[in-house]
Design a protein around this motif. Structure first.
Motif, PDB file in Angstrom:
ATOM      1  N   THR A  36       0.825  -1.216   0.000  1.00 63.10           N
ATOM      2  CA  THR A  36       0.000   0.000   0.000  1.00 63.10           C
ATOM      3  C   THR A  36       0.856   1.261   0.000  1.00 63.10           C
ATOM      4  N   ALA A  37       2.028   1.196   0.652  1.00 63.93           N
ATOM      5  CA  ALA A  37       2.924   2.362   0.664  1.00 63.93           C
ATOM      6  C   ALA A  37       3.458   2.665  -0.725  1.00 63.93           C
ATOM      7  N   GLY A  38       3.470   1.668  -1.596  1.00 62.78           N
ATOM      8  CA  GLY A  38       3.982   1.861  -2.949  1.00 62.78           C
ATOM      9  C   GLY A  38       2.981   2.456  -3.923  1.00 62.78           C
ATOM     10  N   PHE A  39       1.753   2.697  -3.442  1.00 63.63           N
ATOM     11  CA  PHE A  39       0.735   3.314  -4.313  1.00 63.63           C
ATOM     12  C   PHE A  39       1.130   4.769  -4.539  1.00 63.63           C
ATOM     13  N   ASN A  40       1.388   5.138  -5.786  1.00 63.88           N
ATOM     14  CA  ASN A  40       2.032   6.425  -6.062  1.00 63.88           C
ATOM     15  C   ASN A  40       1.156   7.448  -6.778  1.00 63.88           C
ATOM     16  N   LYS A  41      -0.181   7.275  -6.698  1.00 66.54           N
ATOM     17  CA  LYS A  41      -1.058   8.231  -7.366  1.00 66.54           C
ATOM     18  C   LYS A  41      -2.061   8.818  -6.379  1.00 66.54           C
ATOM     19  N   THR A  42      -2.548  10.005  -6.706  1.00 58.78           N
ATOM     20  CA  THR A  42      -3.620  10.596  -5.905  1.00 58.78           C
ATOM     21  C   THR A  42      -4.877   9.755  -6.075  1.00 58.78           C
ATOM     22  N   LEU A  43      -5.535   9.450  -4.950  1.00 57.14           N
ATOM     23  CA  LEU A  43      -6.699   8.566  -4.966  1.00 57.14           C
ATOM     24  C   LEU A  43      -7.885   9.273  -4.317  1.00 57.14           C
ATOM     25  N   TRP A  44      -8.984   9.343  -5.039  1.00 59.02           N
ATOM     26  CA  TRP A  44     -10.200   9.973  -4.510  1.00 59.02           C
ATOM     27  C   TRP A  44     -11.345   8.969  -4.483  1.00 59.02           C
ATOM     28  N   SER A  45     -12.214   9.141  -3.502  1.00 53.88           N
ATOM     29  CA  SER A  45     -13.472   8.413  -3.437  1.00 53.88           C
ATOM     30  C   SER A  45     -14.587   9.362  -3.877  1.00 53.88           C
ATOM     31  N   VAL A  46     -15.460   8.902  -4.784  1.00 59.40           N
ATOM     32  CA  VAL A  46     -16.482   9.778  -5.362  1.00 59.40           C
ATOM     33  C   VAL A  46     -17.858   9.106  -5.264  1.00 59.40           C
ATOM     34  N   GLN A  47     -18.856   9.873  -4.841  1.00 61.50           N
ATOM     35  CA  GLN A  47     -20.233   9.401  -4.772  1.00 61.50           C
ATOM     36  C   GLN A  47     -21.165  10.461  -5.356  1.00 61.50           C
ATOM     37  N   SER A  48     -22.329  10.016  -5.839  1.00 58.56           N
ATOM     38  CA  SER A  48     -23.394  10.941  -6.249  1.00 58.56           C
ATOM     39  C   SER A  48     -24.718  10.182  -6.188  1.00 58.56           C
ATOM     40  N   ASN A  49     -25.776  10.852  -6.570  1.00 58.98           N
ATOM     41  CA  ASN A  49     -27.097  10.209  -6.546  1.00 58.98           C
ATOM     42  C   ASN A  49     -27.338   9.328  -7.774  1.00 58.98           C
ATOM     43  N   LYS A  50     -26.411   9.309  -8.720  1.00 54.14           N
ATOM     44  CA  LYS A  50     -26.540   8.507  -9.941  1.00 54.14           C
ATOM     45  C   LYS A  50     -25.250   7.707 -10.140  1.00 54.14           C
ATOM     46  N   MET A  51     -25.093   6.624  -9.366  1.00 53.53           N
ATOM     47  CA  MET A  51     -23.813   5.930  -9.303  1.00 53.53           C
ATOM     48  C   MET A  51     -23.429   5.249 -10.616  1.00 53.53           C
ATOM     49  N   PHE A  52     -24.393   4.673 -11.335  1.00 55.24           N
ATOM     50  CA  PHE A  52     -24.039   4.026 -12.600  1.00 55.24           C
ATOM     51  C   PHE A  52     -23.584   5.054 -13.636  1.00 55.24           C
ATOM     52  N   LYS A  53     -24.328   6.135 -13.748  1.00 58.15           N
ATOM     53  CA  LYS A  53     -23.948   7.215 -14.667  1.00 58.15           C
ATOM     54  C   LYS A  53     -22.624   7.832 -14.235  1.00 58.15           C
ATOM     55  N   LEU A  54     -22.424   7.910 -12.921  1.00 56.76           N
ATOM     56  CA  LEU A  54     -21.188   8.495 -12.387  1.00 56.76           C
ATOM     57  C   LEU A  54     -19.967   7.720 -12.875  1.00 56.76           C
ATOM     58  N   LEU A  55     -20.062   6.396 -12.881  1.00 50.28           N
ATOM     59  CA  LEU A  55     -18.939   5.562 -13.339  1.00 50.28           C
ATOM     60  C   LEU A  55     -18.583   5.897 -14.779  1.00 50.28           C
ATOM     61  N   THR A  56     -19.593   5.984 -15.636  1.00 48.67           N
ATOM     62  CA  THR A  56     -19.367   6.309 -17.050  1.00 48.67           C
ATOM     63  C   THR A  56     -18.803   7.712 -17.218  1.00 48.67           C
ATOM     64  N   ASP A  57     -19.361   8.682 -16.490  1.00 48.99           N
ATOM     65  CA  ASP A  57     -18.899  10.064 -16.617  1.00 48.99           C
ATOM     66  C   ASP A  57     -17.456  10.216 -16.146  1.00 48.99           C
ATOM     67  N   LEU A  58     -17.132   9.611 -15.008  1.00 47.47           N
ATOM     68  CA  LEU A  58     -15.776   9.729 -14.476  1.00 47.47           C
ATOM     69  C   LEU A  58     -14.753   9.135 -15.442  1.00 47.47           C
ATOM     70  N   ARG A  59     -15.105   8.031 -16.056  1.00 48.66           N
ATOM     71  CA  ARG A  59     -14.168   7.389 -16.993  1.00 48.66           C
ATOM     72  C   ARG A  59     -13.983   8.213 -18.269  1.00 48.66           C
ATOM     73  N   SER A  60     -14.888   9.143 -18.529  1.00 55.11           N
ATOM     74  CA  SER A  60     -14.766   9.980 -19.728  1.00 55.11           C
ATOM     75  C   SER A  60     -13.989  11.272 -19.469  1.00 55.11           C
ATOM     76  N   HIS A  61     -13.677  11.560 -18.200  1.00 53.71           N
ATOM     77  CA  HIS A  61     -12.986  12.815 -17.883  1.00 53.71           C
ATOM     78  C   HIS A  61     -11.523  12.739 -18.333  1.00 53.71           C
ATOM     79  N   PRO A  62     -11.031  13.748 -19.035  1.00 54.69           N
ATOM     80  CA  PRO A  62      -9.668  13.686 -19.588  1.00 54.69           C
ATOM     81  C   PRO A  62      -8.560  13.662 -18.546  1.00 54.69           C
ATOM     82  N   PHE A  63      -8.831  14.135 -17.315  1.00 51.52           N
ATOM     83  CA  PHE A  63      -7.786  14.183 -16.294  1.00 51.52           C
ATOM     84  C   PHE A  63      -7.832  12.984 -15.334  1.00 51.52           C
TER      85      PHE A  63
END
Length: 318
Positions: free
Chosen positions: A234-261
């Motif tokens: 776990t100490a070797g994980f080298n990226k910023t990690l965020w937890s994200v929630q919204s009222n539309k979790m299935f759509k959220l997964l698709t939208d997040l994967r489409s974000h360029p950053f």
């Protein structure tokens, strides 16, 4: 190399370039590589093989317990060659397969007596070793094994695997399908067995159990993608990690994967975990972007990586 890896205690298990295939489909190793599975387990160590179903865990266990032969490579258990010394290895190891393999028509006590007799011992001789486990099912000693609950079957199977006092214990997905309370009790038993000097190799698809091992190997499609202590993984994980929630979790997964950053996005229970390609994206910016996509009740938090996060990152890169 970590300080933990620099130590050189006696090795209970040594595996060198083991490969195994079934009808040209590789279970261990890769077809385009000369290298197979290699690792070692020290005496008295609790070592975990962590990965999903079909990753090769059971094939590895069957090879090390001399039930099947590898296509290539070498391995030893308790200093004995898995091919030349298979009879002696079978006397020294305990094996608890993933599927319940005791005799369902025999009672709890009859199963235990049978396995003790196979190894020319008695329940009384090694009772101290299984006492903490067996006492929990002893009130049901006359019940047929097939009529036991999942947790009780697990305890009986472990008792039968221990009754001949093995030096190395192989447990293949021992807590799959077992309730959370029984899972917790089972791992507490393993800690007590480890304290008695027994080497334990355990496989599990449950990433949360990885932290209970001294060291772990993460396996994907017959290949190790990481071996270290859970803390170092776990100490070797080298990226910023965020937890994200919204009222539309299935759509959220698709939208997040489409974000360029956003580099990766995976569903983790009631949240989605994302990693970032760079630091150009802020939590506030992502929140506003999601609002424009029609999301409400948005919660975004920076979190520390779990073993599962590390597995997903290593699997993606590997």
């Amino acid at each position: 190399m970590t300080d933990y890896q620099k130590q050189s205690p006696m090795q209970a298990i040594e595996v060198n370039n083991i490969k195994k295939s079934y009808e040209n489909k590789y279970a261990l190793g890769q077809p385009d590589s000369k290298e197979g599975i290699s690792f070692s387990v020290s005496q008295g160590e609790l070592f975990g093989i962590i990965g999903p179903d079909g990753a090769g865990k059971t094939s590895l266990f069957r090879i090390l317990t001399t039930l099947i032969l590898p296509d290539s490579g070498t391995a030893s258990v308790d200093g004995l060659d898995i091919i030349k010394d298979y009879k002696e290895i079978r006397n020294r190891v305990g094996y608890m397969p993933g599927k319940f393999s005791l005799y369902p028509d025999l009672s709890v006590e009859e199963n235990l007596k049978f396995f003790a007799s196979v190894f020319q011992t008695t329940i009384q001789e090694n009772y101290y070793l299984i006492k903490d486990i067996y006492q929990q099912i002893e009130p049901f000693k006359d019940r047929k094994a097939g009529a036991l609950s999942g947790g009780m079957k697990q305890k009986l199977a472990l008792s039968c695997a221990l009754i001949h006092k093995p030096s190395v214990l192989f447990l293949d997905e021992p807590t799959t399908g077992v309730d959370p309370v029984s899972r917790k009790e089972f791992w507490e038993m393993l800690k007590r067995l480890k304290n008695q000097g027994i080497t334990i190799l355990v496989s599990t698809p449950y990433m949360d159990e990885a932290r209970l091992c001294d060291r772990i190997a993460l396996i994907k499609e017959g290949k190790f993608i990481g071996i270290d202590t859970p803390e170092n993984i776990t100490a070797g994980f080298n990226k910023t990690l965020w937890s994200v929630q919204s009222n539309k979790m299935f759509k959220l997964l698709t939208d997040l994967r489409s974000h360029p950053f956003i580099d990766s996005c995976f569903a983790f229970g009631e949240t989605h975990h994302i990693t970032l390609k760079n630091n150009d994206l802020t939590i506030n910016n992502l929140c506003r972007w999601l609002q424009q996509k029609g999301h409400e009740e948005i919660i975004i938090q920076e979190i520390k990586a779990s073993i599962e996060d590390c597995y997903m990152q290593l699997a993606q890169n590997g």
